[in-house]
Design a protein around this motif. Structure first.
Motif, PDB file in Angstrom:
ATOM      1  N   TYR A  55      -0.224  -4.387   3.312  1.00 31.31           N
ATOM      2  CA  TYR A  55      -1.538  -4.640   4.120  1.00 31.31           C
ATOM      3  C   TYR A  55      -2.079  -6.046   4.076  1.00 31.31           C
ATOM      4  CZ  TYR A  55      -3.953  -5.089  -0.448  1.00 31.31           C
ATOM      5  OH  TYR A  55      -4.639  -5.547  -1.519  1.00 31.31           O
TER       6      TYR A  55
ATOM      7  N   LEU B  72      -2.651  -2.198   8.306  1.00 34.16           N
ATOM      8  CA  LEU B  72      -1.527  -1.559   7.588  1.00 34.16           C
ATOM      9  C   LEU B  72      -0.070  -1.895   8.434  1.00 34.16           C
ATOM     10  CD1 LEU B  72      -3.482   1.363   6.614  1.00 34.16           C
ATOM     11  CD2 LEU B  72      -3.429  -0.601   5.305  1.00 34.16           C
TER      12      LEU B  72
ATOM     13  N   ASP C 169       1.185  -0.822  14.004  1.00 39.22           N
ATOM     14  CA  ASP C 169       0.397  -1.072  12.941  1.00 39.22           C
ATOM     15  C   ASP C 169      -0.984  -0.249  12.925  1.00 39.22           C
ATOM     16  OD1 ASP C 169       2.023  -2.903  11.943  1.00 39.22           O
ATOM     17  OD2 ASP C 169       1.198  -4.627  12.394  1.00 39.22           O
TER      18      ASP C 169
ATOM     19  N   TYR D 171       0.911  -1.084  -0.127  1.00 41.43           N
ATOM     20  CA  TYR D 171      -0.104  -0.069  -0.118  1.00 41.43           C
ATOM     21  C   TYR D 171       1.092   1.323   0.034  1.00 41.43           C
ATOM     22  CZ  TYR D 171       0.787   1.135   5.025  1.00 41.43           C
ATOM     23  OH  TYR D 171       1.332   1.440   6.114  1.00 41.43           O
TER      24      TYR D 171
END
Length: 144
Positions: A75, A84, A94, A62
């Motif tokens: 991700y 993420l 995260d 991502y």
């Protein structure tokens, strides 16, 4: 002739069943632009926050661009939870979101943390099937 017709029918039916089995899968691939954000019940229009773009590729990478600041990572999407993992700043924890809605037009996420609960609504601005021109999609910057 009858055998070939039966074989074609079976292959077509199998293809249809595979498509139906994946119909419920949430697909994030593409480029999404923030439409609105709501934090602790206060709604803010995406245009008031500047340009926020989130891009997801098929390989699990991502890229986010928020007011010019870029973040890359990996991700995972399991059930209705999007995680993420930032590789630009590896010490950052995260980010975990519940996926409320994900279709070909709109993506709605809500943070799993109760404190400062944030809901994000994105509109898809580019699909993966379109020409790849973003930084995430270039071979030099591919995140996977």
């Amino acid at each position: 002739m009858k055998k070939s017709f039966s074989l074609i029918t079976v292959v077509a039916l199998a293809g249809l069943l595979v498509q139906c089995a994946h119909k419920g899968d949430k697909k994030l691939e593409g480029i999404w632009q923030l439409n609105s954000m709501s934090m602790n019940g206060t709604r803010i229009s995406g245009t008031d926050l500047g340009i926020w773009l989130w891009e997801f590729n098929e390989e699990g990478g991502y890229l986010t661009i928020v007011a010019g600041a870029k973040e890359k990572g990996k991700y995972t999407l399991k059930d209705n939870q999007l995680t993420l993992h930032n590789i630009t700043s590896p010490n950052r924890p995260d980010q975990i979101y519940n996926v409320v809605k994900a279709d070909s037009i709109q993506l709605e996420l809500i943070t799993v943390e109760e404190k400062n609960r944030t809901a994000l609504t994105f509109i898809k601005v580019k699909s993966r099937s379109e020409e790849h021109t973003s930084e995430l999609q270039s071979r030099l910057h591919l995140v996977c």
